[in-house]
Write an enzyme that holds these catalytic residues in place. Structure first.
Site, PDB file in Angstrom:
ATOM      1  N   LYS A  57      -5.671  -2.100  -0.515  1.00  0.00           N
ATOM      2  CA  LYS A  57      -3.992  -2.420  -1.517  1.00  0.00           C
ATOM      3  C   LYS A  57      -4.478  -3.526  -1.882  1.00  0.00           C
ATOM      4  O   LYS A  57      -3.833  -3.554  -3.257  1.00  0.00           O
ATOM      5  CB  LYS A  57      -3.143  -3.151   0.510  1.00  0.00           C
ATOM      6  CG  LYS A  57      -2.743  -2.340   1.024  1.00  0.00           C
ATOM      7  CD  LYS A  57      -1.923  -2.560   3.032  1.00  0.00           C
ATOM      8  CE  LYS A  57      -2.001  -1.124   3.861  1.00  0.00           C
ATOM      9  NZ  LYS A  57      -1.394  -2.032   4.887  1.00  0.00           N
ATOM     10  N   GLN A 101       0.515  -6.621   8.120  1.00  0.00           N
ATOM     11  CA  GLN A 101      -0.759  -5.500   8.137  1.00  0.00           C
ATOM     12  C   GLN A 101      -0.621  -4.869  10.152  1.00  0.00           C
ATOM     13  O   GLN A 101      -0.834  -5.472  10.922  1.00  0.00           O
ATOM     14  CB  GLN A 101      -2.068  -5.428   7.757  1.00  0.00           C
ATOM     15  CG  GLN A 101      -3.438  -4.814   7.822  1.00  0.00           C
ATOM     16  CD  GLN A 101      -2.785  -3.329   7.360  1.00  0.00           C
ATOM     17  OE1 GLN A 101      -2.845  -3.465   6.489  1.00  0.00           O
ATOM     18  NE2 GLN A 101      -2.713  -2.209   7.775  1.00  0.00           N
ATOM     19  N   ASP A 124       7.219  -2.253   2.877  1.00  0.00           N
ATOM     20  CA  ASP A 124       6.591  -1.066   3.695  1.00  0.00           C
ATOM     21  C   ASP A 124       7.574  -0.364   4.017  1.00  0.00           C
ATOM     22  O   ASP A 124       7.668   1.109   4.658  1.00  0.00           O
ATOM     23  CB  ASP A 124       6.438  -1.864   4.435  1.00  0.00           C
ATOM     24  CG  ASP A 124       4.625  -1.639   5.241  1.00  0.00           C
ATOM     25  OD1 ASP A 124       4.195  -0.645   4.730  1.00  0.00           O
ATOM     26  OD2 ASP A 124       4.577  -2.583   5.976  1.00  0.00           O
TER      27      ASP A 124
END
Ligand code: NAD
Length: 309
Positions: A57, A101, A124
């Site tokens: 990422k 995460q 997300d």
């Protein structure tokens, strides 16, 4: 009779073009507004797979000309400490996208931490507002993995209208939103899961199979029809370090018209969509977006590169 090789749904190459588009949009934001899109990742503990994903990422942010911050917390952190870290990022006007995460170490409540991410920084696409908007076909921040699958299909010009789409896996982050997206494209959707009886009877009827079960080699060649499109979302780590999908590539490739590889299929697209959502959040923070989320169609094949005008 020679069988034609299937077309590979190449997420690695498509993700690069998504990131390059994000870079152009980042540059425009910097030039016109002095804003650099900024993704913050909260990483708790020292899980090696999570560390690899977070590094990917960070690299994607670099390619897209964005800022990234990784807030690292020890595995011994409590739920309150993780939630507070997320809360601080939420209050920071210079941060446009926030993710936690997953999975979090045992004992930390992921729901509590995720609840501190506001809908407009929800890179997300997990916030209940964004999930509800997706259901209505209006999400500004679609969940990254199913949106990445839609982009792969769109890029290969695979239309879903009227198609029989079978989704294997019914999780909140992949299977269910995938079903909603396919339905919004007027597919006839079947969702299978661990309790489904006779999985093969469903997959054999599918024009498009999308597998997100987390079970190595679950889908084999005898379970798909000739000419099917097969998208493999699964990521399974073998003891020898190799990563394979849910689809037995060799036997399925012998029958499929299109197939996504693992690695190099859905995974890079998931990261690209995370970056895309963050750029979109930065654009919206300066008023560069459609007037309300409902004006943006989820899974649009045209993307949103014209939003900054
Ligand atoms: P999950 O464990 O939350 O859900 C799995 C789903 O699959 C459940 O609905 C379960 O009922 C179903 N399932 C499990 N075994 C099955 C079987 N034998 N037959 C039919 N259904 C079965 O998992 P998830 O978070 O949705 O992830 C699924 C897979 O996708 C995992 O391998 C995960 O690592 C991978 N994943 C990949 C990406 C990516 O970017 N490529 C992103 C997210 C998840």
């Amino acid at each position: 009779m020679a069988v034609a090789a299937p077309t590979l749904l190449d997420g690695r190459s498509l993700s690069r073009s998504v990131l390059d588009d994000c870079r152009s949009r980042s540059e425009l934001l910097a030039e016109r507004f002095g804003v650099i899109p900024h993704l913050a990742v909260v990483l708790v503990g020292d899980d090696s797979a999570s560390a690899v994903y977070v590094r990917a990422k960070e690299r994607a942010c670099e390619r897209a000309g964005m800022q990234s911050t990784v807030v690292r917390l020890p595995a011994t952190s409590g739920t309150a400490a993780v939630s507070d870290a997320v809360g601080s990022l939420s209050a920071d006007a210079g941060v446009h996208g926030i993710i936690v995460q997953l999975p979090l170490p045992t004992g930390i409540d992921p729901a509590a931490a995720l609840a501190r991410i506001p809908a407009d920084k929800d890179a997300d696409g997990f916030h209940r507002y964004n999930v509800g908007s997706l259901f209505l076909g209006q999400s500004a921040y679609p969940p990254c993995t199913p949106e990445g699958v839609m982009r792969l299909l769109d890029h290969a010009r695979i239309g879903l209208e009227g198609a029989n789409v079978v989704i294997v896996g019914a999780s909140n982050i992949v299977g269910k939103p995938m079903a909603v997206m396919a339905l919004s494209r007027e597919a006839t959707v079947t969702v299978c899961h661990a309790k489904t009886q006779n999985l093969a009877a469903h997959t054999r009827e599918a024009d498009v199979v999308i597998c997100a079960a987390g079970s190595a080699g679950l889908i084999t060649g005898d379970m798909v029809k000739h000419g099917a499109v097969v998208v493999d979302v699964g990521i399974n780590r073998l003891s020898d370090g190799r990563v394979i999908g849910d689809v037995d590539f060799e036997s399925v490739a012998a029958k499929a018209s299109h197939i996504s590889p693992v690695p190099g299929g859905v995974g890079p697209m998931t990261v690209a969509m995370l970056i895309h959502n963050t750029v979109r959040a930065a654009e919206r923070s300066v008023g560069l977006s459609s007037p309300h989320p409902g004006a943006e169609k989820t899974g649009s094949s045209t993307g949103s590169s014209t939003e900054v005008s």
